[in-house]
Enzyme design. Structure first.
Site, PDB file in Angstrom:
ATOM      1  N   SER A 191       3.273 -20.701  19.790  1.00 51.86           N
ATOM      2  CA  SER A 191       3.955 -19.688  18.995  1.00 51.86           C
ATOM      3  C   SER A 191       3.704 -18.274  19.481  1.00 51.86           C
ATOM      4  O   SER A 191       4.424 -17.363  19.110  1.00 51.86           O
ATOM      5  CB  SER A 191       3.571 -19.820  17.518  1.00 51.86           C
ATOM      6  OG  SER A 191       2.250 -19.418  17.323  1.00 51.86           O
TER       7      SER A 191
ATOM      8  N   LYS B  55      -0.256 -14.576  14.305  1.00 53.34           N
ATOM      9  CA  LYS B  55       1.024 -13.890  14.452  1.00 53.34           C
ATOM     10  C   LYS B  55       0.801 -12.385  14.504  1.00 53.34           C
ATOM     11  O   LYS B  55      -0.229 -11.881  14.073  1.00 53.34           O
ATOM     12  CB  LYS B  55       1.941 -14.201  13.251  1.00 53.34           C
ATOM     13  CG  LYS B  55       2.389 -15.647  13.142  1.00 53.34           C
ATOM     14  CD  LYS B  55       3.659 -15.870  13.881  1.00 53.34           C
ATOM     15  CE  LYS B  55       3.987 -17.343  14.098  1.00 53.34           C
ATOM     16  NZ  LYS B  55       3.338 -18.311  13.260  1.00 53.34           N
TER      17      LYS B  55
END
Lengths: 211, 211
Positions: B131, B169
């Site tokens: 990710s 993130k």
DNA sequence: GAGTATAGAACATAAAGAGAACAAAAGGAA
DNA sequence: TTCCTTTTGTTCTCTTTATGTTCTATACTC
């Protein structure tokens, strides 16, 4: 340690606390623990925690909020062995695609974790430029290079081209030519005669700091 | 270190002071602190500061204006440090987008270079999945996380979503929502209500091995 | 039945915040 | 300096919310 025998649930909770101790910015609340353990009643969790306190596993907490802390345990002896230390290897300078390695006048030593595979002679370079960006090697990253004059196909190497330009590239050697693949959509692989390319080392580790 | 147990807010304020110590031209006023921490009452902030003074974190200040200074902390190092060598910090487990952190039962210590900036309490996670691939964080990389419950916009954080999923993130906080940006062309940023997202730490370093 | 786990309600109190009023410090202008 | 204004720290009182505590009832296992 006082450690009475714990029940199954108590053990589970104790394990959870232990494995998450370092993750929590603050000690968890009963409700958070409930959620984590799949329990829906704070009251029930409270009873477990009280049991753990009685067993000496958890710090006593009197009304304090977020007071569920593990009691400092005194394990056998976690004292750092020499094995657990880092290695010191020389930081030699900077590598940018298409330029000679920009060497430091005096190489400084720098500590790296031993588990970063520094088995044989190694050195550190700092990357300049984006030629390996698609491999996750960014501008400014530190790379650990194992000193070696040959490479297997597919390895990322420090290659000296025409005795002049040093670059960090993925290598492909086929009969009659040696191809250096950058990892950047904007750059093309370059093909050389084998004798033009000299491997100086291969990439074994990489490090980066943020901020 | 004197370090009484701090409450959540006290810890936050202490963290804030520490991380901004070198940013301020001079020590902040209560009002500036209020603004920074999103509090509207000087009185409330004053109480916190008094608590920090009592805990030995902040210099006593008697009426002096702009007197909120951190007390020099003797052992700023979070864990066992073998200064010349590396730092030992706990390796806690694995982090994959959209799953809880997969914690090791017993955290093992691992050595990292001290220059990888482990100023405050830190821990290590191993990344699972792609990710953050466009930021050069690949599957299997080790990331060093500084324990912190807030983040500035643009920092890469370990965020706990809905008290359940932990992900790595890039964070963007705007009034009314918190957006988590993956770094992967195939994934979209996700937007949440601020209260759904809890920061657990921020990325300060990264390591990778090749072999 | 004894021991363990769970849910859920009711209650108690710690923690955090708001806001007003006051006091001490700082800075300017005369 | 002296007087005035503004800034900033200090003290209080009052609310609200988060979170620990206690209890009672139910269910499951040995």
């Amino acid at each position: 340690m006082i450690k009475k025998n714990l029940t199954r649930r108590q053990q589970e909770i104790s394990d959870y606390l232990q494995s998450h101790e370092h993750v929590f910015p603050f000690p968890p609340t009963l409700e958070e623990l409930c959620h984590a353990m799949g329990v829906s009643s704070r009251g029930s969790m409270h009873k477990h925690i009280q049991a753990l306190i009685a067993a000496g596993v958890v710090e006593p907490m009197v009304g304090r909020q977020r007071g569920i802390r593990l009691r400092p345990q005194h394990p056998p002896s976690p004292v750092s062995t020499s094995e657990a230390m880092g290695l010191e290897i020389p930081f030699l300078g900077y590598i940018a695609a298409g330029q000679p390695i920009e060497a430091l006048a005096i190489p400084e030593m720098m500590v790296i974790p031993h588990w970063l595979r520094a088995s044989r002679a190694c050195y550190v370079l700092q990357v300049k430029g984006d030629s390996m960006i698609d491999e996750g090697i960014l501008d400014g990253d530190w790379v650990i290079i194992e000193k070696r004059d040959w490479a297997d196909n597919g390895e990322i190497v420090v290659a000296l081209v025409d005795n002049n330009d040093a670059t960090l590239k993925r290598i492909e050697q086929v009969p009659g030519k040696t191809i250096l693949h950058p990892a950047n959509a904007n750059m093309k692989p370059m093909s050389f005669a084998p004798e033009q390319v000299r491997v100086q080392g291969i990439l074994v580790g990489q490090m980066r700091t943020y901020r």
